[in-house]
Design an enzyme around this catalytic site. Structure first.
Site, PDB file in Angstrom:
ATOM      1  N   ASP A  90      45.876 -70.646 -55.641  1.00 37.91           N
ATOM      2  CA  ASP A  90      45.241 -71.628 -54.891  1.00 37.91           C
ATOM      3  C   ASP A  90      45.907 -72.184 -53.824  1.00 37.91           C
ATOM      4  O   ASP A  90      47.083 -72.047 -53.682  1.00 37.91           O
ATOM      5  CB  ASP A  90      44.829 -72.719 -55.804  1.00 37.91           C
ATOM      6  N   HIS A 141      38.265 -72.072 -51.513  1.00 38.39           N
ATOM      7  CA  HIS A 141      38.758 -73.509 -52.269  1.00 38.39           C
ATOM      8  C   HIS A 141      38.625 -74.719 -51.363  1.00 38.39           C
ATOM      9  O   HIS A 141      39.502 -75.805 -51.132  1.00 38.39           O
ATOM     10  CB  HIS A 141      40.109 -73.152 -52.570  1.00 38.39           C
ATOM     11  N   HIS A 238      49.737 -71.643 -57.513  1.00 34.46           N
ATOM     12  CA  HIS A 238      49.539 -72.019 -56.334  1.00 34.46           C
ATOM     13  C   HIS A 238      50.584 -71.123 -55.470  1.00 34.46           C
ATOM     14  O   HIS A 238      51.800 -71.223 -55.722  1.00 34.46           O
ATOM     15  CB  HIS A 238      49.681 -73.477 -56.235  1.00 34.46           C
TER      16      HIS A 238
HETATM   17 ZN    ZN Z   1      43.930 -76.621 -54.765  1.00 34.14          ZN
END
Ligand code: ZN
Length: 295
Positions: A90, A141, A238
């Site tokens: 992400d 996102h 991430h």
């Molecule tokens: Zn995030």
């Protein structure tokens, strides 16, 4: 003219970085590897996929009517078998760490799904395109990493649609109709909206907590404690953190060692355009993008 020069100056560091990277990769490829050279291998070097982690199967996800995946949902659609994992990242793309992660994934001939923030795509469009060019799936996102639990429905739609718009405009193959809520904060009304838009929602099964730990050992511990307990699942990372980029080669090696199978998710259909969707105009917020809390 002045504006054009300023624009060129803003672009220069990114271009220079990319060129340095290519030069460094070429230099590294010519030298024999040493123990000190812990950096991921250059993506362009030929990779022997025979003994790599690889991809065990590709799932074409039908997003008709939306669909929700991950253990936080009461009625997730079926996705994985025991021992299977989906690797997700992400918050990027990031000009440095995403590149390192792509190289690590390429070295293991495996594929992941990236849930990208709209303004990061706008800032680093070449990296977003590179992720797709290397075969990975790109979903979204929100535009500014807003917690949609605290916004009006109009703001939520704006966050969602402006991000899909910038991704569609940036990515040659279009964006996948895949979405992950920031902080996994997912109000029912927004989930209903996504379902109507035929956009699938991906939660997680295993959290690496890579945003809050500083060592590979801790990332490994979090990932494999979760995986071993659950027997597989969707793993959250991430690609905006140095420690994540540093840890991914070890995580992939351990997945292989423990015989986990990587599943690559691809969309059955592209995102449907919404005629009324605004372009990428989102009201600026005072604080820069931060990621203090999880996810
Ligand atoms: Zn995030």
């Amino acid at each position: 003219m002045r504006n054009a020069l300023l624009f060129a100056a803003l672009l220069l560091p990114t271009v220079a970085l990319a060129e340095d990277r290519v030069a460094n990769a070429a230099a590294t490829a010519e030298k024999p590897a040493t123990a000190e050279q812990a950096a991921p291998p250059a993506a362009k070097a030929p990779v022997d996929c025979k003994n790599a982690l690889g991809v065990s199967r590709v799932i074409e996800v039908d997003t008709t009517g939306g669909g929700e995946y991950g253990e936080q949902y009461m009625h997730p659609r079926p996705l994985l078998e025991k021992g299977e994992v989906v690797i997700t990242f992400d918050d990027g793309p990031h000009p440095e760490f995403t590149r390192q992660i792509l190289d690590a994934l390429a070295a293991e001939c495996t594929e992941a799904t990236f849930f990208y923030v709209g303004r990061m795509i706008k800032n680093f469009p070449d990296m977003a395109r590179q992720v797709q060019a290397e075969g990975h799936t790109v979903g979204t996102h929100t535009y500014t990493h807003r917690n949609l639990g605290g916004t009006s429905m109009g703001q939520a739609e704006q966050q969602i649609e402006s991000t899909f718009n910038v991704a569609e405009a940036t990515l040659p193959n279009g964006v996948a109709p895949f979405f992950r809520f920031p902080y996994l904060s997912d109000p029912q009304r927004v989930r209903d909206y996504l379902a109507k838009r035929n956009i699938a929602v991906f939660g997680i099964d295993v959290d690496s907590f890579d945003w809050r730990v500083r060592t590979t050992e801790k990332v490994m511990h979090n990932v494999f404690t979760g995986l071993d307990k659950k027997g597989g699942g969707i793993i959250l990372f991430h690609d905006i953190h140095a420690n994540t980029a540093k840890s991914i080669p070890a995580v992939l090696a351990e997945l292989k060692k423990r015989s986990y199978k990587v599943v690559h998710l691809v969309p059955k259909s592209r995102l449907e355009a919404v005629a009324a969707a605004e372009p990428t105009q989102v009201a600026p917020r005072r604080r820069a993008h931060r990621h203090r809390r999880a996810r």
